[in-house]
Design a protein around this motif. Structure first.
Motif, PDB file in Angstrom:
ATOM      1  N   PRO A   1       1.818 -12.077 -18.441  1.00 28.35           N
ATOM      2  CA  PRO A   1       2.405 -10.621 -18.647  1.00 28.35           C
ATOM      3  C   PRO A   1       1.571  -9.389 -17.845  1.00 28.35           C
ATOM      4  CG  PRO A   1       2.436 -11.850 -20.706  1.00 28.35           C
ATOM      5  CD  PRO A   1       1.671 -12.746 -19.854  1.00 28.35           C
ATOM      6  N   GLU A   2       0.144  -9.623 -17.755  1.00 30.90           N
ATOM      7  CA  GLU A   2      -0.538  -8.807 -17.079  1.00 30.90           C
ATOM      8  C   GLU A   2      -0.306  -8.877 -15.527  1.00 30.90           C
ATOM      9  OE1 GLU A   2      -4.988  -9.580 -16.667  1.00 30.90           O
ATOM     10  OE2 GLU A   2      -4.523 -11.550 -17.496  1.00 30.90           O
ATOM     11  N   HIS A   3      -0.001 -10.026 -14.877  1.00 24.84           N
ATOM     12  CA  HIS A   3       0.417  -9.992 -13.491  1.00 24.84           C
ATOM     13  C   HIS A   3       1.839  -9.515 -13.327  1.00 24.84           C
ATOM     14  CE1 HIS A   3      -3.066 -13.668 -13.227  1.00 24.84           C
ATOM     15  NE2 HIS A   3      -3.398 -12.240 -13.168  1.00 24.84           N
ATOM     16  N   VAL A   4       2.608  -9.687 -14.313  1.00 23.17           N
ATOM     17  CA  VAL A   4       4.019  -9.051 -13.982  1.00 23.17           C
ATOM     18  C   VAL A   4       3.965  -7.634 -14.294  1.00 23.17           C
ATOM     19  CG1 VAL A   4       6.311  -9.029 -15.253  1.00 23.17           C
ATOM     20  CG2 VAL A   4       4.946 -11.218 -14.937  1.00 23.17           C
ATOM     21  N   ALA A   5       3.137  -7.214 -15.058  1.00 20.14           N
ATOM     22  CA  ALA A   5       2.950  -5.786 -15.179  1.00 20.14           C
ATOM     23  C   ALA A   5       2.389  -5.101 -14.047  1.00 20.14           C
ATOM     24  CB  ALA A   5       2.337  -5.535 -16.439  1.00 20.14           C
ATOM     25  N   ARG A   6       1.443  -5.822 -13.515  1.00 16.93           N
ATOM     26  CA  ARG A   6       0.720  -5.172 -12.197  1.00 16.93           C
ATOM     27  C   ARG A   6       1.791  -5.215 -11.065  1.00 16.93           C
ATOM     28  NH1 ARG A   6      -4.074  -4.637  -9.131  1.00 16.93           N
ATOM     29  NH2 ARG A   6      -3.250  -3.547  -7.324  1.00 16.93           N
ATOM     30  N   PHE A   7       2.649  -6.009 -10.765  1.00 20.32           N
ATOM     31  CA  PHE A   7       3.712  -6.333  -9.855  1.00 20.32           C
ATOM     32  C   PHE A   7       4.768  -5.201  -9.995  1.00 20.32           C
ATOM     33  CE2 PHE A   7       8.014  -8.281  -8.455  1.00 20.32           C
ATOM     34  CZ  PHE A   7       7.556  -8.357  -6.972  1.00 20.32           C
ATOM     35  N   VAL A   8       5.268  -5.033 -11.418  1.00 20.09           N
ATOM     36  CA  VAL A   8       6.161  -3.808 -11.683  1.00 20.09           C
ATOM     37  C   VAL A   8       5.241  -2.497 -11.416  1.00 20.09           C
ATOM     38  CG1 VAL A   8       7.517  -2.823 -13.140  1.00 20.09           C
ATOM     39  CG2 VAL A   8       7.060  -5.238 -13.553  1.00 20.09           C
ATOM     40  N   ALA A   9       4.417  -2.261 -11.570  1.00 14.87           N
ATOM     41  CA  ALA A   9       3.560  -0.989 -11.230  1.00 14.87           C
ATOM     42  C   ALA A   9       3.506  -0.676  -9.894  1.00 14.87           C
ATOM     43  CB  ALA A   9       2.213  -0.983 -11.912  1.00 14.87           C
ATOM     44  N   ASP A  10       3.133  -1.777  -9.242  1.00 14.88           N
ATOM     45  CA  ASP A  10       2.934  -1.809  -7.775  1.00 14.88           C
ATOM     46  C   ASP A  10       4.326  -1.343  -7.059  1.00 14.88           C
ATOM     47  OD1 ASP A  10       0.413  -2.351  -7.531  1.00 14.88           O
ATOM     48  OD2 ASP A  10       0.534  -4.322  -7.099  1.00 14.88           O
ATOM     49  N   LEU A  11       5.485  -1.935  -7.627  1.00 11.67           N
ATOM     50  CA  LEU A  11       6.824  -1.438  -6.944  1.00 11.67           C
ATOM     51  C   LEU A  11       7.198  -0.119  -7.151  1.00 11.67           C
ATOM     52  CD1 LEU A  11       6.585  -4.396  -6.194  1.00 11.67           C
ATOM     53  CD2 LEU A  11       9.078  -4.880  -6.969  1.00 11.67           C
ATOM     54  N   GLU A  12       6.939   0.203  -8.478  1.00 12.15           N
ATOM     55  CA  GLU A  12       7.163   1.793  -8.875  1.00 12.15           C
ATOM     56  C   GLU A  12       6.464   2.543  -8.150  1.00 12.15           C
ATOM     57  OE1 GLU A  12       8.158   0.924 -13.700  1.00 12.15           O
ATOM     58  OE2 GLU A  12       6.335   1.439 -13.016  1.00 12.15           O
ATOM     59  N   ALA A  13       5.417   2.249  -7.529  1.00 12.98           N
ATOM     60  CA  ALA A  13       4.327   3.173  -6.585  1.00 12.98           C
ATOM     61  C   ALA A  13       4.974   3.284  -5.441  1.00 12.98           C
ATOM     62  CB  ALA A  13       3.048   2.705  -6.638  1.00 12.98           C
ATOM     63  N   LEU A  14       5.505   1.925  -4.794  1.00 13.82           N
ATOM     64  CA  LEU A  14       6.120   2.085  -3.586  1.00 13.82           C
ATOM     65  C   LEU A  14       7.547   2.779  -3.597  1.00 13.82           C
ATOM     66  CD1 LEU A  14       5.843  -1.739  -2.374  1.00 13.82           C
ATOM     67  CD2 LEU A  14       4.734   0.328  -1.438  1.00 13.82           C
TER      68      LEU A  14
ATOM     69  N   ASP B   1      14.516  -9.404 -12.867  1.00 16.84           N
ATOM     70  CA  ASP B   1      14.881  -8.466 -14.072  1.00 16.84           C
ATOM     71  C   ASP B   1      13.916  -7.326 -14.196  1.00 16.84           C
ATOM     72  OD1 ASP B   1      17.117  -9.984 -14.618  1.00 16.84           O
ATOM     73  OD2 ASP B   1      15.806 -11.003 -16.260  1.00 16.84           O
ATOM     74  N   ALA B   2      12.366  -7.767 -14.176  1.00 11.59           N
ATOM     75  CA  ALA B   2      11.466  -6.617 -14.322  1.00 11.59           C
ATOM     76  C   ALA B   2      11.375  -5.519 -13.385  1.00 11.59           C
ATOM     77  CB  ALA B   2      10.211  -7.451 -14.339  1.00 11.59           C
ATOM     78  N   VAL B   3      11.924  -5.889 -12.175  1.00 12.09           N
ATOM     79  CA  VAL B   3      11.955  -4.845 -10.948  1.00 12.09           C
ATOM     80  C   VAL B   3      13.031  -4.075 -10.627  1.00 12.09           C
ATOM     81  CG1 VAL B   3       9.584  -5.823 -10.318  1.00 12.09           C
ATOM     82  CG2 VAL B   3      11.604  -6.395  -8.943  1.00 12.09           C
ATOM     83  N   ALA B   4      14.200  -4.492 -10.968  1.00  7.81           N
ATOM     84  CA  ALA B   4      15.421  -4.186 -10.737  1.00  7.81           C
ATOM     85  C   ALA B   4      15.638  -2.709 -10.857  1.00  7.81           C
ATOM     86  CB  ALA B   4      16.706  -4.679 -11.733  1.00  7.81           C
TER      87      ALA B   4
ATOM     88  N   ASN C   1       0.789  -1.312  -0.038  1.00  7.16           N
ATOM     89  CA  ASN C   1      -0.099  -0.185  -0.023  1.00  7.16           C
ATOM     90  C   ASN C   1       0.717   1.355   0.045  1.00  7.16           C
ATOM     91  OD1 ASN C   1      -1.498   2.134   0.733  1.00  7.16           O
ATOM     92  ND2 ASN C   1      -2.882   1.142   2.158  1.00  7.16           N
ATOM     93  N   PRO C   2       1.019   1.973  -1.049  1.00  2.41           N
ATOM     94  CA  PRO C   2       1.848   2.890  -1.330  1.00  2.41           C
ATOM     95  C   PRO C   2       1.553   4.218  -0.141  1.00  2.41           C
ATOM     96  CG  PRO C   2       1.109   2.559  -3.449  1.00  2.41           C
ATOM     97  CD  PRO C   2       0.257   1.641  -2.451  1.00  2.41           C
ATOM     98  N   GLU C   3       0.183   4.344   0.319  1.00  2.00           N
ATOM     99  CA  GLU C   3       0.009   5.290   1.220  1.00  2.00           C
ATOM    100  C   GLU C   3       0.613   4.977   2.560  1.00  2.00           C
ATOM    101  OE1 GLU C   3      -1.301   8.370   0.744  1.00  2.00           O
ATOM    102  OE2 GLU C   3      -1.055   7.975  -1.153  1.00  2.00           O
ATOM    103  N   ARG C   4       0.453   3.840   2.780  1.00  2.00           N
ATOM    104  CA  ARG C   4       1.134   3.305   4.395  1.00  2.00           C
ATOM    105  C   ARG C   4       2.419   3.308   4.198  1.00  2.00           C
ATOM    106  NH1 ARG C   4       0.946   0.918   9.246  1.00  2.00           N
ATOM    107  NH2 ARG C   4       2.327  -0.981   9.495  1.00  2.00           N
ATOM    108  N   ALA C   5       3.084   3.189   2.968  1.00  2.62           N
ATOM    109  CA  ALA C   5       4.733   3.227   2.867  1.00  2.62           C
ATOM    110  C   ALA C   5       5.134   4.593   3.189  1.00  2.62           C
ATOM    111  CB  ALA C   5       4.952   2.659   1.395  1.00  2.62           C
TER     112      ALA C   5
END
Length: 382
Positions: free
Chosen positions: A158-171, A199-202, A129-133
């Motif tokens: 791929p859609e799940h990987v993309a969501r994971f990457v977007a979540d980490l970018e938000a964090l 690789d995707a989130v490095a 949760n970016p707000e809690r972070a």
């Protein structure tokens, strides 16, 4: 001084306290919680208590050897957790006898405060949760953690990987460049998918990826560490130096022994020393209550290669319900994302024994972890 009693107190599915009493009036406390298996561990402690009753409590290492080895069958989550709680209580007793904190008996403090990290949680399907972070970073936390949303397929779409990457970018945006975030893969991920995710989130520079593989696949870990520059952390489901050695050799960056599972303070101090030889730091796993956390803090203060200390309980104020079994909760209150060095004897905390006895429960049938299935109905790792 002789040990006169060994008692256990179940305070829920995630809190099993151990009290070792003596004929001199001193008592020591420990936390032997094996999540959702507290009744099983309590039975193991009862069976082990005969090795302690009537004995001098002070030779802790000798007791550890006998508790861990004299049953012939040894190791595993249940027996190691039972020994861990007893070991903590023995160290607490030893500290009270010598009127010194455990970290002083382990060689003295190498730092004056302990860096903390806690979880950002997140809604279903969201990794953190970016707000809690952001809130935690504003409160002084320099490290936060999120768990990957699950279940996770062997190779996610791929859609799940993309969501994971977007979540980490938000964090990363939430905490900024002055703080770290870590991602717990929770043993939900296969070797090829762990490599793909790393690789995707490095580019988001996570502090570490935790437990990418199930512990039974530890021998495969080098295939992950060698394929990424993202640091890898493991250890919450490893219970001895012998189990940590292969993952240290595999190139992990952070070792995460659990002081309530991996043989207590005695064994985790040895694990930390072994890790130091591999240029690995420790971040003890602690999803439990204040007694387990206090034990971790004592170790954290004594070992040079400490990285950060996990907690999930509310350390925001002395009025926290999670600290209510302590007579002086302020000892564990977080200040700017840290716990200041406790100076009291033993674990550095005092237990409200009357309250613990009031709250103690009978052994019941635990609810356990959430039960997850894949869409085809097969079992999915939680």
């Amino acid at each position: 001084m002789k040990i006169s009693s060994v008692e256990t107190f179940i305070l829920g599915e995630r809190q099993l306290l151990v009290r070792i009493g003596t004929d001199a009036g001193l008592a020591g406390w420990g936390d032997a919680t094996l999540e959702h298996r507290v009744g099983t561990v309590a039975a193991a402690i009862r069976e082990m208590s005969g090795l302690l009753l009537g004995k001098d409590p002070l030779p802790v290492t000798d007791h550890w050897n006998r508790l861990m080895r004299s049953g012939f069958y040894r190791g595993g989550a249940v027996l190691s957790s039972a020994v861990a709680g007893l070991d903590q209580a023995l160290w607490d007793l030893r500290g009270r006898h010598y009127e010194a904190p455990i970290h002083v008996l382990l060689g003295g403090p190498v730092r004056e405060r302990v860096r903390l990290y806690t979880h950002t949680w997140g809604s279903p399907g969201q990794t953190g949760n970016p707000e809690r972070a952001r809130e935690l970073a504003e409160r002084g936390y320099t490290l936060v953690k999120a768990s990957i949303a699950g279940p996770v397929d062997f190779l996610a779409r791929p859609e799940h990987v993309a969501r994971f990457v977007a979540d980490l970018e938000a964090l990363r945006e939430a905490v900024g460049p002055g703080a770290d975030f870590a991602i717990d893969l929770h043993g939900r991920v296969s070797v090829p998918h762990a490599r793909r995710l790393a690789d995707a989130v490095a580019h988001t520079a996570p502090a570490f990826l935790e437990e990418p593989l199930r512990p039974e696949h530890s021998r495969q870990l080098e295939r992950v560490t060698a394929a990424t520059t993202v640091p890898i952390a493991v250890g919450e489901r490893l219970f001895s130096r012998e189990e940590f050695l292969p993952v240290l050799q595999a190139g992990i960056a952070i070792a995460q022994p659990d002081l309530s599972h991996a043989g207590g303070i005695t064994e985790c101090f040895r694990i930390a020393t072994l890790a130091e030889s591999f240029d690995v730091q420790i971040a003890p796993h602690c999803p439990l209550g204040p007694v387990a956390l206090a034990a971790c803090v004592q170790l954290d203060l004594a070992v040079p290669n400490f990285y950060a200390q996990e907690h999930i309980i509310d350390l925001g104020s002395a009025a926290s319900d999670d600290l209510s079994i302590l007579t002086d909760p302020g000892v564990l209150v977080a200040r700017d994302g840290h716990i200041e060095r406790p100076t009291g004897p033993g674990l550095g905390i005092d237990i409200d024994e009357e309250l613990v006895r009031q709250r103690a429960e009978e052994v019941g049938i635990p609810h356990g972890n959430p039960a997850w299935d894949y869409p085809d109905g097969s079992f999915a790792e939680w």
